[in-house]
Design a protein around this motif. Structure first.
Motif, mmCIF file in Angstrom:
data_model
loop_
_atom_site.group_PDB
_atom_site.id
_atom_site.type_symbol
_atom_site.label_atom_id
_atom_site.label_comp_id
_atom_site.label_asym_id
_atom_site.label_seq_id
_atom_site.Cartn_x
_atom_site.Cartn_y
_atom_site.Cartn_z
ATOM 1 N N GLU A 144 0.821 -1.208 0.000
ATOM 2 C CA GLU A 144 0.000 0.000 0.000
ATOM 3 C C GLU A 144 0.863 1.269 0.000
ATOM 4 N N GLY A 145 1.962 1.250 0.746
ATOM 5 C CA GLY A 145 2.859 2.413 0.773
ATOM 6 C C GLY A 145 3.420 2.722 -0.605
ATOM 7 N N TRP A 146 3.796 1.671 -1.357
ATOM 8 C CA TRP A 146 4.322 1.874 -2.711
ATOM 9 C C TRP A 146 3.254 2.498 -3.602
ATOM 10 N N VAL A 147 2.018 1.990 -3.518
ATOM 11 C CA VAL A 147 0.920 2.513 -4.337
ATOM 12 C C VAL A 147 0.701 3.984 -4.033
ATOM 13 N N GLN A 148 0.636 4.329 -2.752
ATOM 14 C CA GLN A 148 0.408 5.719 -2.362
ATOM 15 C C GLN A 148 1.555 6.625 -2.812
ATOM 16 N N ASN A 149 2.796 6.152 -2.678
ATOM 17 C CA ASN A 149 3.946 6.951 -3.139
ATOM 18 C C ASN A 149 3.921 7.162 -4.643
ATOM 19 N N ALA A 150 3.577 6.101 -5.397
ATOM 20 C CA ALA A 150 3.519 6.212 -6.861
ATOM 21 C C ALA A 150 2.433 7.199 -7.286
ATOM 22 N N LEU A 151 1.271 7.145 -6.629
ATOM 23 C CA LEU A 151 0.189 8.069 -6.963
ATOM 24 C C LEU A 151 0.523 9.504 -6.554
ATOM 25 N N THR A 152 1.230 9.654 -5.446
ATOM 26 C CA THR A 152 1.667 10.990 -5.012
ATOM 27 C C THR A 152 2.574 11.604 -6.068
ATOM 28 N N LYS A 153 3.511 10.811 -6.551
ATOM 29 C CA LYS A 153 4.499 11.293 -7.534
ATOM 30 C C LYS A 153 3.873 11.522 -8.921
ATOM 31 N N ASP A 154 3.108 10.548 -9.402
ATOM 32 C CA ASP A 154 2.635 10.604 -10.784
ATOM 33 C C ASP A 154 1.279 11.267 -10.987
ATOM 34 N N VAL A 155 0.437 11.332 -9.947
ATOM 35 C CA VAL A 155 -0.899 11.913 -10.099
ATOM 36 C C VAL A 155 -1.020 13.236 -9.341
ATOM 37 N N CYS A 156 -0.702 13.210 -8.049
ATOM 38 C CA CYS A 156 -0.858 14.425 -7.227
ATOM 39 C C CYS A 156 0.179 15.483 -7.598
ATOM 40 N N GLN A 157 1.413 15.068 -7.811
ATOM 41 C CA GLN A 157 2.528 15.922 -8.236
ATOM 42 C C GLN A 157 2.779 17.117 -7.318
ATOM 43 N N ASN A 158 2.325 17.014 -6.063
ATOM 44 C CA ASN A 158 2.589 18.099 -5.120
ATOM 45 C C ASN A 158 3.310 17.598 -3.870
ATOM 46 N N GLY A 159 3.728 16.318 -3.910
ATOM 47 C CA GLY A 159 4.450 15.747 -2.785
ATOM 48 C C GLY A 159 3.554 15.277 -1.651
ATOM 49 N N VAL A 160 2.227 15.383 -1.830
ATOM 50 C CA VAL A 160 1.285 14.984 -0.781
ATOM 51 C C VAL A 160 0.256 14.024 -1.381
ATOM 52 N N TYR A 161 0.054 12.876 -0.710
ATOM 53 C CA TYR A 161 -0.958 11.920 -1.144
ATOM 54 C C TYR A 161 -2.325 12.524 -0.862
ATOM 55 N N ASP A 162 -3.108 12.793 -1.913
ATOM 56 C CA ASP A 162 -4.394 13.469 -1.773
ATOM 57 C C ASP A 162 -5.455 12.693 -2.545
ATOM 58 N N GLU A 163 -6.330 11.978 -1.804
ATOM 59 C CA GLU A 163 -7.363 11.166 -2.448
ATOM 60 C C GLU A 163 -8.344 12.011 -3.252
ATOM 61 N N GLY A 164 -8.560 13.264 -2.865
ATOM 62 C CA GLY A 164 -9.446 14.151 -3.617
ATOM 63 C C GLY A 164 -8.911 14.420 -5.012
ATOM 64 N N ILE A 165 -7.625 14.703 -5.114
ATOM 65 C CA ILE A 165 -6.994 14.935 -6.426
ATOM 66 C C ILE A 165 -7.056 13.665 -7.267
ATOM 67 N N ILE A 166 -6.725 12.533 -6.641
ATOM 68 C CA ILE A 166 -6.729 11.258 -7.364
ATOM 69 C C ILE A 166 -8.138 10.930 -7.851
ATOM 70 N N ARG A 167 -9.144 11.109 -6.991
ATOM 71 C CA ARG A 167 -10.542 10.825 -7.342
ATOM 72 C C ARG A 167 -10.987 11.657 -8.541
ATOM 73 N N ASN A 168 -10.558 12.912 -8.609
ATOM 74 C CA ASN A 168 -10.944 13.800 -9.708
ATOM 75 C C ASN A 168 -10.238 13.480 -11.015
ATOM 76 N N LYS A 169 -9.028 12.909 -10.936
ATOM 77 C CA LYS A 169 -8.240 12.673 -12.149
ATOM 78 C C LYS A 169 -8.282 11.243 -12.677
ATOM 79 N N VAL A 170 -8.336 10.246 -11.777
ATOM 80 C CA VAL A 170 -8.116 8.853 -12.171
ATOM 81 C C VAL A 170 -9.428 8.080 -12.269
ATOM 82 N N ASP A 171 -9.587 7.341 -13.379
ATOM 83 C CA ASP A 171 -10.751 6.483 -13.574
ATOM 84 C C ASP A 171 -10.493 5.110 -12.957
ATOM 85 N N GLU A 172 -9.352 4.493 -13.288
ATOM 86 C CA GLU A 172 -8.970 3.212 -12.714
ATOM 87 C C GLU A 172 -7.475 2.991 -12.891
ATOM 88 N N ILE A 173 -6.938 2.029 -12.144
ATOM 89 C CA ILE A 173 -5.533 1.659 -12.251
ATOM 90 C C ILE A 173 -5.488 0.163 -12.518
#
Length: 194
Positions: A144-173
Motif C-alpha cells: 500500500e505504501g508503494w501505491v500511495q507513493n507512486a500516486l503521489t508522484k505521478d498523479v498528485c505531483q505536489n508531494g502529498v498523497y491526496d485522495e481528492g486529487i486522485i478521485r478527480n483525475k483517475v478512472d482506474e488503475i
C-alpha cells in the motif's frame, strides 16, 4: 414530493436510472397481461419497447444523467466487453477503502482487495485471494505504501498523497505483472513500472 422524511435506497436508485429525468421516455416498460383482471407485468422482452428522445423538458442535463449512470455501473462493477456486451464482475464497490475502487487486475478484471500480511498492508487480486494463484497467475501483490507513493508522484505531483486529487483525475488503475497503468478520466494513460 412524497411527504416522507426518509427515502428507501431502492426508490432513489429507480429515480437515478429513470430516463424521464433527462427528458426521454421508454415506452412499454410494463404491459397489461390480462385485460379482464387488469394485471400488469414488467416487460422483459415479451413486447416491443420504444425509446423517445426529448419527449418532454429535462430536469437534469443528459451529460449529468449519463455521468450518474457511469458511476452507478462502476460501483456495481459492470464491465463492458470488447464486443459491446456487459458482464458483472464478482467484486463490488468498496466504500471503506478508496484504493479498492481504483485497483483492477489487468489479468482477470477483478478488483484488488486490501489485506494485512505480516504487519504490512498490501493489495491483492480478489480472484487470486478467493480461488488461488492458479486462477490468476499474473497478478502481483502491491504494498500500500508503494501505491500511495507512486500516486503521489505521478498523479498528485505536489508531494502529498491526496485522495481528492486522485478521485478527480483517475478512472482506474490496471495492475499487470510488471507494471501498473493509470487510466485518467480525460482518456490519458501513464505506465508505472514496479
Amino acid at each position: 414530493m412524497t411527504g416522507k422524511e426518509n427515502w428507501d435506497t431502492t426508490t432513489i436508485q429507480k429515480m437515478l436510472k429513470n430516463e424521464k429525468y433527462k427528458g426521454d421516455t421508454l415506452m412499454q416498460k410494463t404491459f397489461t397481461e390480462d385485460f379482464m383482471t387488469g394485471k400488469k407485468r414488467k416487460n422483459i422482452g415479451q413486447r416491443n419497447q420504444y425509446y423517445v428522445k426529448d419527449s418532454h423538458p429535462a430536469i437534469v442535463s443528459p451529460e449529468v444523467f449519463d455521468k450518474v449512470q457511469k458511476e452507478m455501473a462502476k460501483r456495481a462493477r459492470l464491465k463492458s466487453k470488447e464486443d459491446g456486451t456487459i458482464e458483472t464482475s464478482e467484486s463490488k464497490y468498496n466504500g471503506k477503502y478508496f484504493l479498492g475502487n481504483l485497483l483492477v487486475c489487468g489479468d482477470c478484471g477483478a478488483s484488488y482487495r486490501r489485506r494485512t500480511e505480516r504487519g504490512k498492508v498490501v493489495w491483492r487480486c480478489a480472484t487470486r485471494i478467493e480461488k488461488g494463484r492458479e486462477a490468476c497467475t499474473h497478478s502481483p501483490t502491491l504494498n500500500e505504501g508503494w501505491v500511495q507513493n507512486a500516486l503521489t508522484k505521478d498523479v498528485c505531483q505536489n508531494g502529498v498523497y491526496d485522495e481528492g486529487i486522485i478521485r478527480n483525475k483517475v478512472d482506474e488503475i490496471k495492475i499487470f505483472d510488471s507494471y501498473s497503468m493509470v487510466c485518467y478520466k480525460n482518456g490519458g494513460q501513464v505506465k508505472i513500472l514496479y
